[in-house]
Scaffold this motif. Structure first.
Motif, PDB file in Angstrom:
ATOM      1  N   PRO A  29      42.634  15.420  52.395  1.00 61.72           N
ATOM      2  CA  PRO A  29      42.582  16.881  52.516  1.00 61.72           C
ATOM      3  C   PRO A  29      43.586  17.730  53.313  1.00 61.72           C
ATOM      4  O   PRO A  29      43.696  19.100  53.373  1.00 61.72           O
ATOM      5  CB  PRO A  29      41.203  17.183  53.081  1.00 61.72           C
ATOM      6  CG  PRO A  29      40.658  15.870  53.172  1.00 61.72           C
ATOM      7  CD  PRO A  29      41.880  14.804  53.053  1.00 61.72           C
ATOM      8  N   ASP A  70      41.923  28.380  61.217  1.00 60.07           N
ATOM      9  CA  ASP A  70      40.892  27.494  60.720  1.00 60.07           C
ATOM     10  C   ASP A  70      39.591  27.954  61.071  1.00 60.07           C
ATOM     11  O   ASP A  70      38.759  27.894  60.060  1.00 60.07           O
ATOM     12  CB  ASP A  70      40.792  26.002  61.555  1.00 60.07           C
ATOM     13  CG  ASP A  70      41.994  25.204  61.296  1.00 60.07           C
ATOM     14  OD1 ASP A  70      42.523  25.384  60.217  1.00 60.07           O
ATOM     15  OD2 ASP A  70      41.894  24.106  61.768  1.00 60.07           O
ATOM     16  N   LYS A  75      38.400  31.618  58.822  1.00 58.44           N
ATOM     17  CA  LYS A  75      38.764  31.723  57.274  1.00 58.44           C
ATOM     18  C   LYS A  75      37.853  32.624  56.638  1.00 58.44           C
ATOM     19  O   LYS A  75      36.903  32.933  57.250  1.00 58.44           O
ATOM     20  CB  LYS A  75      38.333  30.313  56.736  1.00 58.44           C
ATOM     21  CG  LYS A  75      39.549  29.400  56.950  1.00 58.44           C
ATOM     22  CD  LYS A  75      39.155  27.922  56.585  1.00 58.44           C
ATOM     23  CE  LYS A  75      40.276  27.021  56.899  1.00 58.44           C
ATOM     24  NZ  LYS A  75      41.381  27.151  55.920  1.00 58.44           N
ATOM     25  N   GLU A  77      35.718  32.043  54.188  1.00 57.44           N
ATOM     26  CA  GLU A  77      34.557  31.269  53.803  1.00 57.44           C
ATOM     27  C   GLU A  77      34.527  30.223  54.911  1.00 57.44           C
ATOM     28  O   GLU A  77      35.691  29.721  55.602  1.00 57.44           O
ATOM     29  CB  GLU A  77      34.609  30.616  52.556  1.00 57.44           C
ATOM     30  CG  GLU A  77      35.610  29.249  52.341  1.00 57.44           C
ATOM     31  CD  GLU A  77      37.353  29.830  52.141  1.00 57.44           C
ATOM     32  OE1 GLU A  77      38.303  29.161  52.400  1.00 57.44           O
ATOM     33  OE2 GLU A  77      37.410  31.017  52.176  1.00 57.44           O
ATOM     34  N   PHE A  78      33.551  30.023  55.449  1.00 57.97           N
ATOM     35  CA  PHE A  78      33.243  29.302  56.606  1.00 57.97           C
ATOM     36  C   PHE A  78      33.204  27.661  56.111  1.00 57.97           C
ATOM     37  O   PHE A  78      32.660  27.277  55.135  1.00 57.97           O
ATOM     38  CB  PHE A  78      31.656  29.138  57.069  1.00 57.97           C
ATOM     39  CG  PHE A  78      31.255  28.362  58.301  1.00 57.97           C
ATOM     40  CD1 PHE A  78      31.825  28.510  59.438  1.00 57.97           C
ATOM     41  CD2 PHE A  78      30.697  27.185  58.003  1.00 57.97           C
ATOM     42  CE1 PHE A  78      31.531  27.621  60.721  1.00 57.97           C
ATOM     43  CE2 PHE A  78      30.247  26.230  58.920  1.00 57.97           C
ATOM     44  CZ  PHE A  78      30.759  26.442  60.366  1.00 57.97           C
ATOM     45  N   ARG A  79      34.026  26.886  56.748  1.00 56.25           N
ATOM     46  CA  ARG A  79      34.082  25.341  56.491  1.00 56.25           C
ATOM     47  C   ARG A  79      33.920  24.582  57.976  1.00 56.25           C
ATOM     48  O   ARG A  79      34.703  24.710  58.802  1.00 56.25           O
ATOM     49  CB  ARG A  79      35.577  25.032  55.962  1.00 56.25           C
ATOM     50  CG  ARG A  79      35.477  25.721  54.694  1.00 56.25           C
ATOM     51  CD  ARG A  79      36.920  25.198  53.955  1.00 56.25           C
ATOM     52  NE  ARG A  79      37.272  25.680  52.655  1.00 56.25           N
ATOM     53  CZ  ARG A  79      38.367  25.779  51.947  1.00 56.25           C
ATOM     54  NH1 ARG A  79      39.468  24.968  52.338  1.00 56.25           N
ATOM     55  NH2 ARG A  79      38.354  26.188  50.740  1.00 56.25           N
ATOM     56  N   LEU A  80      32.940  23.788  57.831  1.00 55.11           N
ATOM     57  CA  LEU A  80      32.529  23.029  59.344  1.00 55.11           C
ATOM     58  C   LEU A  80      33.842  22.443  59.884  1.00 55.11           C
ATOM     59  O   LEU A  80      34.034  22.252  60.874  1.00 55.11           O
ATOM     60  CB  LEU A  80      31.432  22.153  58.938  1.00 55.11           C
ATOM     61  CG  LEU A  80      30.967  21.419  60.270  1.00 55.11           C
ATOM     62  CD1 LEU A  80      30.428  22.223  61.116  1.00 55.11           C
ATOM     63  CD2 LEU A  80      29.770  20.493  59.605  1.00 55.11           C
ATOM     64  N   ARG A  81      34.404  21.325  58.872  1.00 54.01           N
ATOM     65  CA  ARG A  81      35.547  20.804  59.123  1.00 54.01           C
ATOM     66  C   ARG A  81      36.692  21.651  59.900  1.00 54.01           C
ATOM     67  O   ARG A  81      37.124  21.259  61.074  1.00 54.01           O
ATOM     68  CB  ARG A  81      36.163  19.889  58.266  1.00 54.01           C
ATOM     69  CG  ARG A  81      37.038  18.856  58.743  1.00 54.01           C
ATOM     70  CD  ARG A  81      37.828  18.065  57.408  1.00 54.01           C
ATOM     71  NE  ARG A  81      38.622  18.903  56.725  1.00 54.01           N
ATOM     72  CZ  ARG A  81      38.692  18.794  55.542  1.00 54.01           C
ATOM     73  NH1 ARG A  81      38.171  18.091  54.766  1.00 54.01           N
ATOM     74  NH2 ARG A  81      39.557  19.703  55.043  1.00 54.01           N
ATOM     75  N   ALA A  82      37.064  22.667  59.309  1.00 53.84           N
ATOM     76  CA  ALA A  82      38.104  23.384  59.689  1.00 53.84           C
ATOM     77  C   ALA A  82      37.644  24.079  61.106  1.00 53.84           C
ATOM     78  O   ALA A  82      38.436  24.168  62.089  1.00 53.84           O
ATOM     79  CB  ALA A  82      38.328  24.725  58.545  1.00 53.84           C
ATOM     80  N   TRP A 137      35.951  11.937  62.841  1.00 54.21           N
ATOM     81  CA  TRP A 137      36.242  12.541  61.639  1.00 54.21           C
ATOM     82  C   TRP A 137      37.425  12.143  60.905  1.00 54.21           C
ATOM     83  O   TRP A 137      37.508  11.704  59.991  1.00 54.21           O
ATOM     84  CB  TRP A 137      35.842  13.970  61.460  1.00 54.21           C
ATOM     85  CG  TRP A 137      35.412  14.771  60.135  1.00 54.21           C
ATOM     86  CD1 TRP A 137      35.857  14.214  59.102  1.00 54.21           C
ATOM     87  CD2 TRP A 137      34.496  15.787  60.035  1.00 54.21           C
ATOM     88  NE1 TRP A 137      35.124  15.137  58.067  1.00 54.21           N
ATOM     89  CE2 TRP A 137      34.537  15.881  58.725  1.00 54.21           C
ATOM     90  CE3 TRP A 137      33.809  16.579  60.966  1.00 54.21           C
ATOM     91  CZ2 TRP A 137      33.849  17.116  57.974  1.00 54.21           C
ATOM     92  CZ3 TRP A 137      33.016  17.699  60.307  1.00 54.21           C
ATOM     93  CH2 TRP A 137      33.149  17.801  59.097  1.00 54.21           C
ATOM     94  N   HIS A 164      42.485  19.899  45.550  1.00 58.41           N
ATOM     95  CA  HIS A 164      42.543  21.515  45.198  1.00 58.41           C
ATOM     96  C   HIS A 164      43.720  21.490  44.397  1.00 58.41           C
ATOM     97  O   HIS A 164      44.788  21.189  44.467  1.00 58.41           O
ATOM     98  CB  HIS A 164      43.179  22.054  46.921  1.00 58.41           C
ATOM     99  CG  HIS A 164      42.351  21.671  47.874  1.00 58.41           C
ATOM    100  ND1 HIS A 164      40.932  22.229  47.950  1.00 58.41           N
ATOM    101  CD2 HIS A 164      42.306  21.025  48.841  1.00 58.41           C
ATOM    102  CE1 HIS A 164      40.129  21.754  49.104  1.00 58.41           C
ATOM    103  NE2 HIS A 164      41.301  21.032  49.592  1.00 58.41           N
TER     104      HIS A 164
END
Length: 219
Positions: A38, A103, A106, A108-113, A189, A208
């Motif tokens: 990713p 990160d 963003k 849109e919320f992304r937990l990893r970022a 992770w 992507h």
């Protein structure tokens, strides 16, 4: 500070240094040698254009993203080797803050970022506080130049860094514990993603969709 707190920090601070070093090293290394699907790597954009965002703009610029990842890689080595740590923290902070903004904020919320951006910043801040003594001269309200760089001059920064240290002291232990826990999750992770790539190596375009590069016809 109590003896118990000093013992906890005596364990937590070296652990945070190693965790932060591992995060920086893996992120920097992955740009030059693909180990995480990713995350972007140089090899991902040989035949594809980078995404149309701020990271893609840095990648397409040519040199900027190389510098960013080189800073991460070198800082990671310094932290893991416990060499030039105060310098490495200051240099890497320029990258850490930008990564945090990109990160965490963003659209849109992304937990990893969110975890990677905020966790790396938290660990870096803890380490900067831990090495505050090395930065005291930098916090001098009014500093004087030294006409002879070969001759060291006593400089402790005056009262201001002492005040700063006093303000940071109450939050230092809880922030250190929190950042250590987040750092453990980050490294875990990252380890999982590296393992996934080893088991099934894929380019980022597999996750992507990217626009293929159009080769210009020869003149």
């Amino acid at each position: 500070m109590t003896i118990a707190s000093e013992r906890v920090l005596g364990f937590a601070l070296p652990t945070i240094r190693i965790l932060l070093g591992a995060v920086c090293f893996v992120n920097g290394f992955n740009w030059f040698f693909k180990i995480i699907t990713p995350y972007p790597s140089m090899s991902d954009f040989v035949h594809f254009l980078p995404p149309p965002d701020i990271v893609g703009a840095l990648i397409e610029n040519g040199i900027l993203f190389h510098l960013v990842k080189a800073v991460e890689l070198v800082a990671g080595v310094a932290l893991l080797a416990n060499r030039f740590v105060p310098l490495g923290l200051v240099v890497s902070m320029s990258v850490t803050v930008i990564v945090f903004i990109v990160d965490v904020f963003k659209p849109e919320f992304r937990l990893r970022a969110f975890l990677m951006g905020s966790g790396t910043l938290a660990m870096t801040l803890v380490m900067l506080i831990a090495y505050l003594d090395h930065y005291r001269p930098m916090l001098a309200v009014k500093a004087k130049p030294n006409p002879d760089p070969a001759k060291p001059r006593q400089a402790d920064g005056g009262e201001f860094p002492t005040v700063v240290g006093g303000l940071l002291k109450p939050i230092f232990l809880p922030l250190a514990m929190l950042s250590m826990l987040v750092g453990l999750v980050q490294v875990g992770w990252l380890g999982v993603m590296v393992g996934q790539y080893i088991a099934d190596p894929k380019p980022i375009s597999a996750l992507h969709p990217l626009q293929p590069r159009v080769e210009k016809p020869p003149k």
